[in-house]
Design a protein around this motif. Structure first.
Motif, short mmCIF file in Angstrom:
data_model
loop_
_atom_site.label_atom_id
_atom_site.label_comp_id
_atom_site.label_asym_id
_atom_site.label_seq_id
_atom_site.Cartn_x
_atom_site.Cartn_y
_atom_site.Cartn_z
N ARG A 315 0.84 -1.21 0.00
CA ARG A 315 0.00 0.00 0.00
C ARG A 315 0.87 1.26 0.00
O ARG A 315 0.44 2.30 -0.49
CB ARG A 315 -0.97 0.01 1.17
N GLN A 321 -5.72 -1.93 -2.92
CA GLN A 321 -6.08 -3.24 -2.33
C GLN A 321 -7.16 -3.93 -3.18
O GLN A 321 -7.17 -5.16 -3.31
CB GLN A 321 -6.57 -3.07 -0.89
N LEU A 324 -6.09 -6.63 -5.72
CA LEU A 324 -5.27 -7.80 -5.37
C LEU A 324 -5.83 -9.09 -5.98
O LEU A 324 -5.07 -9.98 -6.37
CB LEU A 324 -5.13 -7.92 -3.84
N ASN A 352 -2.65 -9.82 0.68
CA ASN A 352 -3.24 -8.91 1.67
C ASN A 352 -2.25 -8.62 2.79
O ASN A 352 -2.14 -7.49 3.27
CB ASN A 352 -4.52 -9.51 2.24
N TRP A 355 0.30 -6.35 1.41
CA TRP A 355 -0.29 -5.03 1.18
C TRP A 355 -0.26 -4.22 2.49
O TRP A 355 0.10 -3.04 2.51
CB TRP A 355 -1.73 -5.19 0.67
N ALA A 356 -0.59 -4.90 3.59
CA ALA A 356 -0.65 -4.21 4.88
C ALA A 356 0.74 -4.05 5.51
O ALA A 356 0.92 -3.23 6.41
CB ALA A 356 -1.55 -4.99 5.83
#
Ligand code: NAD
Length: 361
Positions: A315, A321, A324, A352, A355-356
């Protein structure tokens, strides 16, 4: 350390090892050997290549070569766009270039490879980053949104001059992410289907050297740069010798379709792919763990990336997001071989997590 930890039974049972014929010259100041190396290749009109910001290095190369140089093309750009290749081809033909000297990172070396493919002339590479392209016969040319890649021995640099002084000015952030690109080649090489005991030794030593080099960059830059280049050589050799897997496919999708920066994406994704593959590649995890000084390999790599200041979250480098699931779909289309079969749900969880910016699990 026990013998079992080092053994790779399945790679030892049967393998094919092909060494690529590169001449590698390593050490402080070896750029000064450019004239004799160009002459050894029989070149009298070598064309120097660089990015616009690294033109000064190309000028220094030209001064070293004197009458054996034919000019400088300083238009190398990320991802080797076809219009740059065409402009450089025209320039090379105009000046009658009979050899190429690429001074720079993967983008400049990538341009040299595209020219070598068209013109059939040899490359001398002097890398200034750690991404490892100089050791491979892999090329890529981008037309529109499509990057066409391939392998051809003609594009593999014939001589590589690894001079740590050339990367002294590489900002720490770029150093770290280009080094993680190299580490990714080595990690995937350790579980490649066509790996062999020699590439596995190189991969483990490459990771160890490059991480040690990065950790030393701030306090002892000369030694640190030298270790990073040595690691880049080993990791690049692994990439040139064996096939890559899920990590490289994911990064090509993230870079090619979603325009994320290549090296940063490598640094973020790698620990998560290792966690995905861990149970299916225990020998690789043991080698990576040893190279990083112990511990769970994916977590140790994530911790090293964090401590070195690498980006940790997709991110933070512009990945939406909501896209994805599309990354998963594209990754599973024309997928590369991977030790663990590709499972859509698990891949989405991996992405995920990346991404975080959470630790891999
Ligand atoms: P790069 O060549 O794209 O360089 C990034 C930027 O850093 C450029 O602006 C460059 O001018 C600058 N730079 C480079 N060295 C510097 C230095 N010493 N000091 C200051 N600035 C410097 O970076 P890269 O990460 O080496 O290359 C990435 C590209 O290489 C990607 O397109 C990737 O696909 C390709 N690559 C190809 C292979 C292969 O085998 N074909 C392997 C690895 C990477």
């Amino acid at each position: 350390m026990t013998r079992e930890l080092h053994s790779e039974p399945d790679a030892r049972r049967a393998f094919t090892y092909v060494a690529l014929p590169a001449r590698v010259i390593f050490g402080e100041g070896v750029i000064k050997r450019l004239p004799e190396e160009v002459e050894r290749l029989g070149c009298r009109r070598a064309l120097l290549l660089s990015t616009p910001t690294q033109r000064k290095l190309a000028e220094q190369g030209m001064a070293l070569l004197g009458a054996n140089s034919s000019g400088i093309f300083d238009g190398a750009r990320m991802h080797v766009p076809v219009d740059v290749v065409e402009a450089a081809t025209r320039f090379a033909n105009e000046v009658g270039a009979d050899g190429l000297v690429a001074i720079g990172g993967g983008s400049t070396i990538g341009l040299a490879k595209a020219l070598a493919l068209r013109l059939g002339i040899p490359i001398v590479a002097a890398p200034t980053t750690y991404s490892g392209s100089e050791m491979t016969p892999i090329y890529g040319i981008t037309e529109g949104a499509i990057k066409r890649t391939g392998r051809d021995p003609v594009v593999a640099p014939r001589v590589v001059l690894y001079d740590p002084a050339l990367s002294l000015g590489l900002p720490i952030g770029l150093s770290v992410v280009s080094a993680f690109n190299a580490i990714a080649h080595a990690c995937e090489g350790l579980y490649a289907r066509d790996r062999n005991p020699v590439t596995s030794l190189m991969a483990e030593e490459g990771i160890r050297a490059i991480v040690a080099g990065l950790r030393a960059l701030a306090d002892t830059p000369e030694e640190g740069r030298s270790d990073c280049l040595y690691g880049a050589w080993l990791c690049g050799t692994v990439l040139g010798a064996v096939g890559m897997a899920l990590h490289h496919k994911l990064c090509h999708t993230l870079g090619g379709t979603f325009g994320l920066p290549h090296a940063e994406a490598h640094a973020i994704i790698l620990p998560h792919v290792l966690a995905y593959n861990a149970r299916y590649a225990p020998f690789a995890m043991a080698a990576i763990s040893r190279a990083l000084g112990g511990g769970d390999a994916p977590v140790a790599l994530y911790t090293a990336a964090r401590d070195l200041g690498a980006p940790l979250a997709l991110r933070d480098i512009g990945m939406p997001q909501a896209q994805l699931e599309e990354v998963v779909r594209l990754t599973m289309t024309d997928s590369y071989w991977n030790p663990r079969p590709l499972e859509a749900g698990a891949l989405l969880a991996l992405l995920n997590n990346a991404w975080a910016g959470h630790a891999p699990h």
